[in-house]
Motif scaffolding. Sequence first.
Motif, PDB file in Angstrom:
ATOM      1  N   SER A  42     -42.480  14.373  12.564  1.00  0.00           N
ATOM      2  CA  SER A  42     -42.290  12.939  12.305  1.00  0.00           C
ATOM      3  C   SER A  42     -40.878  12.645  11.807  1.00  0.00           C
ATOM      4  N   THR A  43     -40.367  11.484  12.205  1.00  0.00           N
ATOM      5  CA  THR A  43     -39.030  11.062  11.772  1.00  0.00           C
ATOM      6  C   THR A  43     -39.081   9.795  10.917  1.00  0.00           C
ATOM      7  N   ASP A  44     -40.295   9.319  10.619  1.00  0.00           N
ATOM      8  CA  ASP A  44     -40.428   8.152   9.755  1.00  0.00           C
ATOM      9  C   ASP A  44     -40.897   8.606   8.376  1.00  0.00           C
ATOM     10  N   GLN A  45     -41.604   7.767   7.662  1.00  0.00           N
ATOM     11  CA  GLN A  45     -42.035   8.069   6.286  1.00  0.00           C
ATOM     12  C   GLN A  45     -43.446   8.646   6.217  1.00  0.00           C
ATOM     13  N   SER A  46     -43.971   9.117   7.324  1.00  0.00           N
ATOM     14  CA  SER A  46     -45.351   9.610   7.354  1.00  0.00           C
ATOM     15  C   SER A  46     -45.608  10.704   6.321  1.00  0.00           C
ATOM     16  N   ILE A  47     -44.741  11.696   6.263  1.00  0.00           N
ATOM     17  CA  ILE A  47     -44.949  12.827   5.343  1.00  0.00           C
ATOM     18  C   ILE A  47     -44.908  12.361   3.895  1.00  0.00           C
ATOM     19  N   GLU A  48     -43.965  11.497   3.580  1.00  0.00           N
ATOM     20  CA  GLU A  48     -43.860  11.004   2.200  1.00  0.00           C
ATOM     21  C   GLU A  48     -45.131  10.282   1.778  1.00  0.00           C
ATOM     22  N   ILE A  49     -45.736   9.537   2.692  1.00  0.00           N
ATOM     23  CA  ILE A  49     -46.976   8.830   2.373  1.00  0.00           C
ATOM     24  C   ILE A  49     -48.104   9.820   2.145  1.00  0.00           C
ATOM     25  N   VAL A  50     -48.194  10.849   2.969  1.00  0.00           N
ATOM     26  CA  VAL A  50     -49.232  11.871   2.793  1.00  0.00           C
ATOM     27  C   VAL A  50     -49.081  12.567   1.445  1.00  0.00           C
ATOM     28  N   LYS A  51     -47.874  12.855   1.061  1.00  0.00           N
ATOM     29  CA  LYS A  51     -47.633  13.583  -0.193  1.00  0.00           C
ATOM     30  C   LYS A  51     -47.998  12.768  -1.428  1.00  0.00           C
ATOM     31  N   GLN A  52     -48.169  11.468  -1.275  1.00  0.00           N
ATOM     32  CA  GLN A  52     -48.597  10.637  -2.403  1.00  0.00           C
ATOM     33  C   GLN A  52     -50.056  10.876  -2.765  1.00  0.00           C
ATOM     34  N   PHE A  53     -50.831  11.422  -1.819  1.00  0.00           N
ATOM     35  CA  PHE A  53     -52.233  11.733  -2.086  1.00  0.00           C
ATOM     36  C   PHE A  53     -52.311  13.065  -2.838  1.00  0.00           C
ATOM     37  N   LYS A  54     -53.070  13.085  -3.910  1.00  0.00           N
ATOM     38  CA  LYS A  54     -53.150  14.278  -4.758  1.00  0.00           C
ATOM     39  C   LYS A  54     -54.475  15.020  -4.604  1.00  0.00           C
ATOM     40  N   ASP A  55     -55.232  14.675  -3.579  1.00  0.00           N
ATOM     41  CA  ASP A  55     -56.517  15.337  -3.342  1.00  0.00           C
ATOM     42  C   ASP A  55     -56.283  16.802  -2.978  1.00  0.00           C
ATOM     43  N   GLU A  56     -56.920  17.720  -3.715  1.00  0.00           N
ATOM     44  CA  GLU A  56     -56.686  19.149  -3.508  1.00  0.00           C
ATOM     45  C   GLU A  56     -57.247  19.650  -2.183  1.00  0.00           C
ATOM     46  N   ARG A  57     -58.050  18.838  -1.509  1.00  0.00           N
ATOM     47  CA  ARG A  57     -58.596  19.248  -0.212  1.00  0.00           C
ATOM     48  C   ARG A  57     -57.593  19.071   0.929  1.00  0.00           C
ATOM     49  N   ILE A  58     -56.461  18.429   0.653  1.00  0.00           N
ATOM     50  CA  ILE A  58     -55.481  18.152   1.701  1.00  0.00           C
ATOM     51  C   ILE A  58     -54.522  19.327   1.861  1.00  0.00           C
ATOM     52  N   VAL A  59     -54.384  19.779   3.096  1.00  0.00           N
ATOM     53  CA  VAL A  59     -53.400  20.805   3.448  1.00  0.00           C
ATOM     54  C   VAL A  59     -52.441  20.180   4.455  1.00  0.00           C
ATOM     55  N   LEU A  60     -51.146  20.222   4.169  1.00  0.00           N
ATOM     56  CA  LEU A  60     -50.133  19.667   5.064  1.00  0.00           C
ATOM     57  C   LEU A  60     -49.301  20.792   5.642  1.00  0.00           C
ATOM     58  N   ILE A  61     -49.285  20.875   6.978  1.00  0.00           N
ATOM     59  CA  ILE A  61     -48.405  21.827   7.639  1.00  0.00           C
ATOM     60  C   ILE A  61     -47.485  21.055   8.572  1.00  0.00           C
ATOM     61  N   GLN A  62     -46.315  21.618   8.818  1.00  0.00           N
ATOM     62  CA  GLN A  62     -45.315  20.938   9.636  1.00  0.00           C
ATOM     63  C   GLN A  62     -44.876  21.835  10.787  1.00  0.00           C
ATOM     64  N   GLN A  63     -44.598  21.200  11.914  1.00  0.00           N
ATOM     65  CA  GLN A  63     -44.105  21.918  13.076  1.00  0.00           C
ATOM     66  C   GLN A  63     -43.058  21.063  13.773  1.00  0.00           C
ATOM     67  N   GLU A  64     -42.232  21.696  14.595  1.00  0.00           N
ATOM     68  CA  GLU A  64     -41.338  20.933  15.444  1.00  0.00           C
ATOM     69  C   GLU A  64     -42.184  20.118  16.416  1.00  0.00           C
ATOM     70  N   ASN A  65     -41.616  19.053  16.957  1.00  0.00           N
ATOM     71  CA  ASN A  65     -42.367  18.199  17.872  1.00  0.00           C
ATOM     72  C   ASN A  65     -42.737  18.959  19.136  1.00  0.00           C
ATOM     73  N   LYS A  66     -44.026  19.307  19.239  1.00  0.00           N
ATOM     74  CA  LYS A  66     -44.533  20.076  20.375  1.00  0.00           C
ATOM     75  C   LYS A  66     -45.685  19.370  21.074  1.00  0.00           C
ATOM     76  N   GLY A  67     -46.113  18.240  20.545  1.00  0.00           N
ATOM     77  CA  GLY A  67     -47.190  17.501  21.175  1.00  0.00           C
ATOM     78  C   GLY A  67     -48.515  17.647  20.459  1.00  0.00           C
ATOM     79  N   VAL A  68     -49.423  16.740  20.787  1.00  0.00           N
ATOM     80  CA  VAL A  68     -50.683  16.637  20.070  1.00  0.00           C
ATOM     81  C   VAL A  68     -51.581  17.846  20.281  1.00  0.00           C
ATOM     82  N   SER A  69     -51.545  18.449  21.473  1.00  0.00           N
ATOM     83  CA  SER A  69     -52.414  19.598  21.736  1.00  0.00           C
ATOM     84  C   SER A  69     -52.065  20.769  20.821  1.00  0.00           C
TER      85      SER A  69
END
Length: 312
Positions: A42-69
Amino acid sequence: MTPFFSVIIPLYNKAKFIEETLQSVINQDFLDFEIIIVDDGSTDQSIEIVKQFKDERIVLIQQENKGVSEARNNGISIAKGQFIALIDADDYWYKNHLNVLKQQITQFPNAGLYCNNYEIYLDKNTKRDANFNFNYGTDSLIVKDFFRGNIINSIAWTSAVAFSKDKFDAVGEFNINLDTSEDLDLWIKFALKYEVAFNPTITMAYKYYIPDSLTKKETNLIRLNFINSYSKEEANNAALKHYLDINRYALAIRCKVLKEFSIYKTAKRQILLSNLNFKQKLLLYSPRIMLVVLKKIQTVLIKNNIYISAFK
């Protein structure tokens, strides 16, 4: 402790929607789940918005843009849950969504794909329930003819399904070579190998009017090649042939409007006309200008809460 569900959310430039989507997951009545968000560059603020959530069940991983599949496959590969539930970053679950899926799994443990009903927002103020080509009441059931049941709306909608991780691996994951229709491809693979369960309860909302930014590129040639990749199977399966011909019809109409006449002619030639209703045959052979005008009329009707489909 192993969660029952792993919820997979592929994310690419959905800053306007991800907060509402993620909150709808967190608000579920059924609580035994983890959330794996796969950011696809993502190149917008999507990640920053996700990081505002403090729920311990959330796992965030990042990858280069490779598509939805690849995003979905990567999320599922690290999932700890026995069952996978998908939701796109601009869709919305009602509170009962996971609970209804859990009930289906308990009732039909041998099924391969579990589908909840859903509603479609044609614009911000106009919505309709999905419609299917089979009889159902209020109870969960095994769909007897999955392919013919799909010729109006898709029984399996990406943000309204669940499946076991083991059976997902068995059918072969999302096809990373498809930049479009990768979800339809997966549902076909599931339906050819396993029973499909369905619950008529509406548990999610799909926002049809939002462009799909997860798709790197959408070409109609890819759609045609996807459909024709099942030529051997459809030769011995009349229901699958019917379903794929409906997809060829939709593709042909789209290509005529976009002046992609070569693909239009190929798709039209492959259709068994008896698989189309009168309205579809009429549109298939209509002049391009008529299709353009009808599309504009449909847009106006939708704004007035009137929806007319060629699929029924």
